[in-house]
Design an enzyme around this catalytic site. Structure first.
Site, mmCIF file in Angstrom:
data_model
loop_
_atom_site.group_PDB
_atom_site.id
_atom_site.type_symbol
_atom_site.label_atom_id
_atom_site.label_comp_id
_atom_site.label_asym_id
_atom_site.label_seq_id
_atom_site.Cartn_x
_atom_site.Cartn_y
_atom_site.Cartn_z
ATOM 1 N N SER A 1 -5.515 -98.714 -35.005
ATOM 2 C CA SER A 1 -5.434 -97.257 -35.398
ATOM 3 C C SER A 1 -4.151 -96.853 -35.950
ATOM 4 O O SER A 1 -4.128 -96.162 -36.928
ATOM 5 C CB SER A 1 -5.630 -96.308 -34.450
ATOM 6 O OG SER A 1 -7.132 -96.302 -33.700
ATOM 7 N N HIS B 1 -11.261 -100.357 -39.731
ATOM 8 C CA HIS B 1 -11.016 -99.286 -38.449
ATOM 9 C C HIS B 1 -12.267 -98.293 -38.457
ATOM 10 O O HIS B 1 -12.662 -97.510 -39.307
ATOM 11 C CB HIS B 1 -9.951 -98.481 -39.042
ATOM 12 C CG HIS B 1 -9.237 -97.499 -38.102
ATOM 13 N ND1 HIS B 1 -9.092 -96.105 -38.494
ATOM 14 C CD2 HIS B 1 -9.193 -97.388 -36.888
ATOM 15 C CE1 HIS B 1 -8.618 -95.479 -37.368
ATOM 16 N NE2 HIS B 1 -8.717 -96.202 -36.368
ATOM 17 N N GLU C 1 -12.877 -97.344 -42.070
ATOM 18 C CA GLU C 1 -11.778 -97.503 -43.268
ATOM 19 C C GLU C 1 -11.403 -99.035 -43.241
ATOM 20 O O GLU C 1 -11.072 -99.606 -42.426
ATOM 21 C CB GLU C 1 -10.395 -96.612 -42.682
ATOM 22 C CG GLU C 1 -10.604 -95.272 -42.641
ATOM 23 C CD GLU C 1 -9.488 -94.601 -42.102
ATOM 24 O OE1 GLU C 1 -8.991 -93.308 -42.629
ATOM 25 O OE2 GLU C 1 -8.845 -95.169 -41.056
ATOM 26 N N ASN D 1 -6.343 -90.498 -39.726
ATOM 27 C CA ASN D 1 -5.399 -89.983 -38.802
ATOM 28 C C ASN D 1 -4.037 -89.327 -39.254
ATOM 29 O O ASN D 1 -3.261 -88.438 -38.859
ATOM 30 C CB ASN D 1 -4.931 -91.180 -37.673
ATOM 31 C CG ASN D 1 -6.124 -91.501 -36.906
ATOM 32 O OD1 ASN D 1 -7.071 -90.579 -36.649
ATOM 33 N ND2 ASN D 1 -6.150 -92.759 -36.395
HETATM 34 N N1 NAD Z 1 -10.529 -95.264 -28.582
HETATM 35 C C1 NAD Z 1 -10.310 -94.879 -29.837
HETATM 36 O O1 NAD Z 1 -10.711 -93.699 -30.180
HETATM 37 C C2 NAD Z 1 -10.160 -95.692 -31.169
HETATM 38 C C3 NAD Z 1 -10.668 -95.497 -32.198
HETATM 39 C C4 NAD Z 1 -10.485 -96.382 -33.518
HETATM 40 C C5 NAD Z 1 -9.492 -97.510 -33.435
HETATM 41 N N2 NAD Z 1 -9.026 -97.704 -31.920
HETATM 42 C C6 NAD Z 1 -8.430 -99.173 -31.878
HETATM 43 O O2 NAD Z 1 -9.187 -99.996 -31.284
HETATM 44 C C7 NAD Z 1 -8.408 -100.900 -30.376
HETATM 45 C C8 NAD Z 1 -9.049 -100.866 -29.049
HETATM 46 O O3 NAD Z 1 -8.885 -99.665 -28.440
HETATM 47 P P1 NAD Z 1 -10.081 -99.064 -27.120
HETATM 48 O O4 NAD Z 1 -9.772 -97.559 -27.124
HETATM 49 O O5 NAD Z 1 -11.059 -99.827 -27.176
HETATM 50 O O6 NAD Z 1 -9.001 -99.747 -26.156
HETATM 51 P P2 NAD Z 1 -9.446 -99.968 -24.473
HETATM 52 O O7 NAD Z 1 -8.213 -100.053 -23.498
HETATM 53 O O8 NAD Z 1 -10.772 -99.222 -24.171
HETATM 54 O O9 NAD Z 1 -10.153 -101.658 -24.718
HETATM 55 C C9 NAD Z 1 -9.318 -102.654 -24.916
HETATM 56 C C10 NAD Z 1 -9.770 -103.786 -24.118
HETATM 57 O O10 NAD Z 1 -8.807 -104.984 -24.625
HETATM 58 C C11 NAD Z 1 -8.898 -105.910 -23.599
HETATM 59 N N3 NAD Z 1 -7.781 -106.861 -23.596
HETATM 60 C C12 NAD Z 1 -6.479 -106.443 -23.656
HETATM 61 N N4 NAD Z 1 -5.751 -107.809 -23.767
HETATM 62 C C13 NAD Z 1 -6.753 -108.785 -24.252
HETATM 63 C C14 NAD Z 1 -6.746 -110.045 -24.754
HETATM 64 N N5 NAD Z 1 -5.401 -110.697 -24.628
HETATM 65 N N6 NAD Z 1 -7.795 -110.661 -24.780
HETATM 66 C C15 NAD Z 1 -8.999 -110.161 -24.643
HETATM 67 N N7 NAD Z 1 -8.937 -108.703 -24.262
HETATM 68 C C16 NAD Z 1 -8.084 -108.167 -24.254
HETATM 69 C C17 NAD Z 1 -8.428 -105.079 -22.283
HETATM 70 O O11 NAD Z 1 -9.025 -105.732 -21.253
HETATM 71 C C18 NAD Z 1 -9.851 -103.820 -22.671
HETATM 72 O O12 NAD Z 1 -10.618 -104.261 -22.272
HETATM 73 C C19 NAD Z 1 -7.094 -100.292 -30.591
HETATM 74 O O13 NAD Z 1 -6.425 -101.168 -31.557
HETATM 75 C C20 NAD Z 1 -7.353 -99.163 -30.938
HETATM 76 O O14 NAD Z 1 -6.020 -98.464 -31.615
HETATM 77 C C21 NAD Z 1 -9.370 -96.958 -30.922
#
Ligand code: NAD
Length: 288
Positions: free
Chosen positions: A124, A145, A157, A195
């Site tokens: 993000s 995204h 996106e 964003n």
């Molecule tokens: N939460 C949101 O609203 C949102 C929206 C759009 C984009 N994003 C993006 O999506 C991505 C994930 O966000 P999220 O909210 O799902 O996070 P989250 O914390 O819910 O999930 C992340 C997961 O990644 C795993 N992880 C970490 N390191 C790892 C590795 N080396 N190998 C495998 N798994 C690994 C963790 O164990 C965790 O389960 C980020 O880049 C975030 O910016 C989030």
């Protein structure tokens, strides 16, 4: 290249909030999905989230019961990242929003990805160009995204990294369309589109609250009743998570140096106090 609607092998890295939602959208479109996480408990939570997400669609009469089992049969949860990446035609990275975590992960992707696979990141707030440079093929990499909750929000996106090829962008657009999303293509600039507009608005609302312009409940009422928005800015911050909101405005500030993106001090104080919004039970509003 295969047609956009052909079933493909998709590997989703990270089984958290976004990874599970993306995996659900992909199995619904008939793709074989390897859902990877480093943590077994996170993987189990991710698999349960996909199952619950599919069941919710049945309750809303958007999916037949048989679709749940069909979807789950296409889902392969695994901690074996090398095998999952080696099998993938499309890789969607959705691990934690931490540049160092992404750097080491993308090095691993580089060691195992098959040539010609479509490589994408769901980041993000980090630079797609920088993440792509950690991996094996910057031309074959772009941002994809998704928005949270993935099952509800149609937008994707497609972020053009500085070295993303036109063919990569076209493949990403076709892929997003084929899983039922509406893609828009944008440049790799901080916050992309949504964003960049939304986070400063939320940050402004927090600043106005701190200045005593109006109370939290009335601020949200002002924007739902006066601007016809579905949710007020403070309730939205609680939904996104105040820590995530702070990280996003900090990234905009850091990347641009523009003072209009200065994080509202109240936002920082609340994060330090552990008031993170819905997920902690308290933010600008309280949650049972
Ligand atoms: N939460 C949101 O609203 C949102 C929206 C759009 C984009 N994003 C993006 O999506 C991505 C994930 O966000 P999220 O909210 O799902 O996070 P989250 O914390 O819910 O999930 C992340 C997961 O990644 C795993 N992880 C970490 N390191 C790892 C590795 N080396 N190998 C495998 N798994 C690994 C963790 O164990 C965790 O389960 C980020 O880049 C975030 O910016 C989030």
């Amino acid at each position: 290249m295969r047609g956009a609607t052909d079933a493909a092998v998709v590997t989703v890295l990270g089984a958290g909030t976004m990874g599970a939602g993306i995996a659900q959208a992909c199995v619904l479109a008939g793709h074989h999905v390897h859902l990877v996480d480093a943590e077994l408990t996170a993987l189990e939570r991710g698999e349960a989230a996909v199952r619950n997400g599919l069941e919710r669609l049945v309750q809303k009469a958007q999916l037949e019961q048989a679709g749940v089992e069909r979807g789950l049969a296409l889902l392969l949860p695994t901690t074996d990242l090398p095998a999952a990446v080696a099998a993938a035609e499309v890789v969607i990275e959705a691990v934690s929003e931490d540049l160092e975590v992404k750097r080491s992960l993308w090095r691993l992707v580089g060691a195992h990805a098959r040539p010609g696979s479509l490589l994408t990141t769901n980041t993000s707030s980090l630079s797609v160009t920088e993440i792509a440079a950690f991996g094996p093929d910057p031309a074959g990499t772009c941002g994809l995204h998704f928005f949270n909750p993935v099952a509800v929000l149609p937008l994707v996106e497609v972020v053009r990294g500085e070295r993303s090829s036109e063919a990569t962008i076209e493949r990403a657009v076709a892929f997003a369309t084929a899983i039922g999303k509406t893609p828009i293509v944008c440049r790799d600039t901080p916050g992309f589109v949504v964003n960049r507009l939304l986070i400063p608005y939320v940050n402004d609302a927090v600043q106005a609250l701190d200045e005593g312009v109006v109370g939290a409940r009335d601020m949200d009422a002002a924007m739902t009743l006066g601007a016809n928005l579905p949710i007020g800015p403070l309730a939205l911050a609680d939904l996104i998570g105040l820590d995530v909101t702070l990280a996003a405005i900090e990234a905009l500030h850091r990347e641009t140096g523009d003072p209009r993106y200065r994080p509202a001090p109240l936002l920082r104080r609340m994060v330090r106090a552990g008031k993170l919004g819905r997920k902690s039970g308290e933010g600008f509003h309280r949650y049972a």
